[in-house]
Design an enzyme around this catalytic site. Structure first.
Site, PDB file in Angstrom:
ATOM      1  N   GLU A   1       0.872  -1.172   0.000  1.00  0.00           N
ATOM      2  CA  GLU A   1       0.000   0.000   0.000  1.00  0.00           C
ATOM      3  C   GLU A   1       0.913   1.227   0.000  1.00  0.00           C
ATOM      4  O   GLU A   1       1.806   1.315   0.848  1.00  0.00           O
ATOM      5  CB  GLU A   1      -0.878  -0.012   1.244  1.00  0.00           C
ATOM      6  CG  GLU A   1      -1.780   1.191   1.406  1.00  0.00           C
ATOM      7  CD  GLU A   1      -2.510   1.164   2.737  1.00  0.00           C
ATOM      8  OE1 GLU A   1      -3.665   1.584   2.761  1.00  0.00           O
ATOM      9  OE2 GLU A   1      -1.908   0.733   3.753  1.00  0.00           O
TER      10      GLU A   1
ATOM     11  N   GLU B   1      -8.403  11.610   1.915  1.00  0.00           N
ATOM     12  CA  GLU B   1      -8.707  10.714   3.027  1.00  0.00           C
ATOM     13  C   GLU B   1      -8.993  11.535   4.278  1.00  0.00           C
ATOM     14  O   GLU B   1      -8.319  12.534   4.543  1.00  0.00           O
ATOM     15  CB  GLU B   1      -7.538   9.766   3.282  1.00  0.00           C
ATOM     16  CG  GLU B   1      -7.795   8.798   4.411  1.00  0.00           C
ATOM     17  CD  GLU B   1      -6.710   7.737   4.528  1.00  0.00           C
ATOM     18  OE1 GLU B   1      -6.664   7.062   5.562  1.00  0.00           O
ATOM     19  OE2 GLU B   1      -5.907   7.595   3.584  1.00  0.00           O
TER      20      GLU B   1
END
Length: 232
Positions: free
Chosen positions: A128, A219
């Protein structure tokens, strides 16, 4: 987790988003069920989804906490408004990702914890990654191991790595490594030459696998704010 990355993506492996279990109503037999109030609560947030919009891949995931509205716009544009959220991540880009120069513009206004980043995943190995352009009150690098720096696109980025154990991922619960480049001077808008970061990571032994999706993501974690981004 120490940073947001726990956000990620396993609401279902098919959409690459995570899910946090919701405590069943049956556990509270003495509490009356108010269907209207429940529907109002659920209806406040855009549901998690992935797909294609106006020629770009998009991914949006939310844990369902608070109020977050994600809207796909024309071309590579999207917007997010959030208030007292739990956790969400969303944006537009490509699937699969690659070593490309990504140009973007817009606004990013978090009140509390938030990231604006080129964000993606690879498999074999499962990685990630974030190339963080701006953030709110929490510097994600503070939770990782410092590896070095890379200079790219008019700025300096600190490189970090961290490991997530038995955490949600695009393939379900797994143990995987995170790669981070965090810009030392925040900005919103410009070009991110991802290949410069990928090469710098490799220099420090941080090797990516086969690219899955790659987006310019907003985010939010336990925060409020707004974002309007266009990817070119």
């Amino acid at each position: 987790m120490v940073s947001f990355s726990s956000i990620l993506l396993a609401c279902s492996a098919a959409i690459g988003a995570l899910a946090t279990p919701i405590e069943p109503l049956a556990d509270h037999p003495n509490e009356a069920f108010n269907e209207t109030a429940f529907n109002d609560l659920v209806g406040r947030s855009t549901p998690s989804s992935t797909g294609y919009n106006n020629g770009y891949y998009y991914s949006f995931w939310t844990d369902g906490g608070g109020d977050v509205t994600y809207t796909n716009g024309n071309g590579g544009s999207y917007s997010v408004q959030w208030s007292n959220v739990g956790n969400f991540v969303g944006g537009k880009g490509w699937n699969p990702g690659s070593s490309r120069a990504i140009t973007y513009s817009g606004s990013f206004n978090p009140s509390g914890n938030g990231y604006l980043a080129v964000y993606g995943w690879t498999t074999d190995p499962l990685i990630e990654y974030y190339i963080v352009e701006s953030y709110g009150t929490y510097n994600p690098g503070s939770g990782g191991t410092y590896k070095g720096q890379v200079t790219s696109d008019g700025g300096t980025y600190n490189i970090y790595t961290s490991v997530r154990t038995n955490a949600p991922s695009i393939i379900g619960t797994a143990t995987f490594t995170q790669f981070w480049s965090v810009r030392t001077s925040k900005r919103v808008g410009g070009t991110v030459t991802t290949g410069n970061h990928f090469n710098a990571w490799a220099k420090y032994g941080l090797t990516l696998g086969t690219h899955n999706y790659q987006i310019v993501a907003t985010e939010g974690y336990q925060s409020s704010g707004s974002s309007a981004i266009t990817v070119y």
